[in-house]
Design an enzyme around this catalytic site. Structure first.
Site, PDB file in Angstrom:
ATOM      1  N   ASP A   1     -33.485  78.532  -6.896  1.00 51.27           N
ATOM      2  CA  ASP A   1     -35.174  79.218  -6.446  1.00 51.27           C
ATOM      3  C   ASP A   1     -35.674  77.645  -5.695  1.00 51.27           C
ATOM      4  O   ASP A   1     -34.871  76.548  -5.453  1.00 51.27           O
ATOM      5  CB  ASP A   1     -35.427  78.831  -7.931  1.00 51.27           C
ATOM      6  CG  ASP A   1     -35.449  79.774  -9.149  1.00 51.27           C
ATOM      7  OD1 ASP A   1     -35.156  80.731  -8.572  1.00 51.27           O
ATOM      8  OD2 ASP A   1     -35.545  79.413 -10.520  1.00 51.27           O
TER       9      ASP A   1
HETATM   10  N1  URA Z   1     -31.271  79.276 -12.694  1.00 51.44           N
HETATM   11  C1  URA Z   1     -32.387  79.561 -12.762  1.00 51.44           C
HETATM   12  O1  URA Z   1     -32.791  79.572 -13.151  1.00 51.44           O
HETATM   13  N2  URA Z   1     -32.596  79.169 -10.750  1.00 51.44           N
HETATM   14  C2  URA Z   1     -31.864  78.806 -10.459  1.00 51.44           C
HETATM   15  O2  URA Z   1     -32.818  78.702  -8.838  1.00 51.44           O
HETATM   16  C3  URA Z   1     -30.377  79.215 -10.343  1.00 51.44           C
HETATM   17  C4  URA Z   1     -30.136  79.508 -11.754  1.00 51.44           C
END
Ligand code: URA
Length: 240
Positions: free
Chosen positions: A109
């Site tokens: 993310d």
């Molecule tokens: N899980 C998440 O919620 N975000 C990420 O970036 C990676 C795994």
């Protein structure tokens, strides 16, 4: 910031392209069958630049795609994509000269930090992301609320996230009241955040520590990267 790996011995270059075994290609070079940038080259040790030199064997031009592998310590605020019209991408953080055809292996993310592999090796990426290969990913998470006694068991049993998605069994290791390592084998959208939401908690900071055998090099500051070593690449390929 990191050294190019496009320079290599002429005999290795030819052997890598399966022109012949290392011994066979040495003989071909010594016999004058190989030309580099228009000149006959008779020394197998000569260094060639696989990105730029024009190499011919018996008047046939060879083309060599250099596979590149980087470990990036992704900072928050950049998106996991190769290019984006508006936002800085993880590939934008790699030196211009090395950016050709690179992409991130999977997505973190925008606000997640930590280990991201950047490569142009589609086969390896596919292997690391395939659910069938069971590549473990370890995350460090800071939480809004204290962990509950039952959380470890709930993660281990496979959390029901919503009607469509129940996570595979995952490992939750408590570090402190509001910090934990989580190991998952999948990579669904916002997976860790959604898993903690399912326990009525919230992730306030997330960082990926490892992917398969590859562990984030803590000497890399946020936004820095380095090439993977041969050993690291081999271990990833073999899923060790
Ligand atoms: N899980 C998440 O919620 N975000 C990420 O970036 C990676 C795994």
């Amino acid at each position: 910031m990191s050294k190019s790996n496009s320079m290599l011995r002429l005999d290795k270059y030819l052997a890598d392209l399966s022109v012949g075994t290392r011994t066979e290609v040495k003989q071909m070079i010594r016999k004058g069958r190989v030309m580099v940038n228009g000149n006959t080259e008779t020394s197998p040790e000569t260094k060639v630049d696989s990105n730029h030199d024009k190499i011919f064997v018996d008047s046939r031009e060879l083309s060599y795609v250099t596979l590149e592998y980087f470990m990036l310590n992704k900072p928050a605020g950049v998106v996991s994509a190769s290019n984006d019209k508006k936002q800085t991408t993880v590939v934008d953080l790699i030196d211009e000269a090395k950016r050709k055809d690179l992409f991130p292996v999977g997505r973190l993310d925008k606000d997640t930090e930590g280990l991201l592999i950047i490569t142009n090796d589609g086969d390896l990426a596919h292997q690391l992301l395939s659910p069938k290969k069971h590549v473990d990913k370890v995350y460090f998470a800071k939480l809004r609320d204290p962990l509950k006694k039952e959380d470890e068991e709930a993660f281990a049993a496979g959390l029901k996230i919503d009607e469509e998605f129940t996570a595979l069994p995952a490992k939750l290791e408590r570090i402190s009241e509001q910090e934990a390592y989580v190991t998952i084998r999948e990579g669904k959208f916002h997976q860790i955040k959604r898993m903690f939401e399912a326990t009525r908690n919230e992730v306030i900071y997330l960082k990926r520590i490892s992917m398969g055998s590859l562990v984030l090099d803590e000497s890399l500051s946020l936004g820095e990267y380095r090439e993977l070593t041969e050993e690291e690449i081999e271990a990833l390929r073999e899923n060790r």
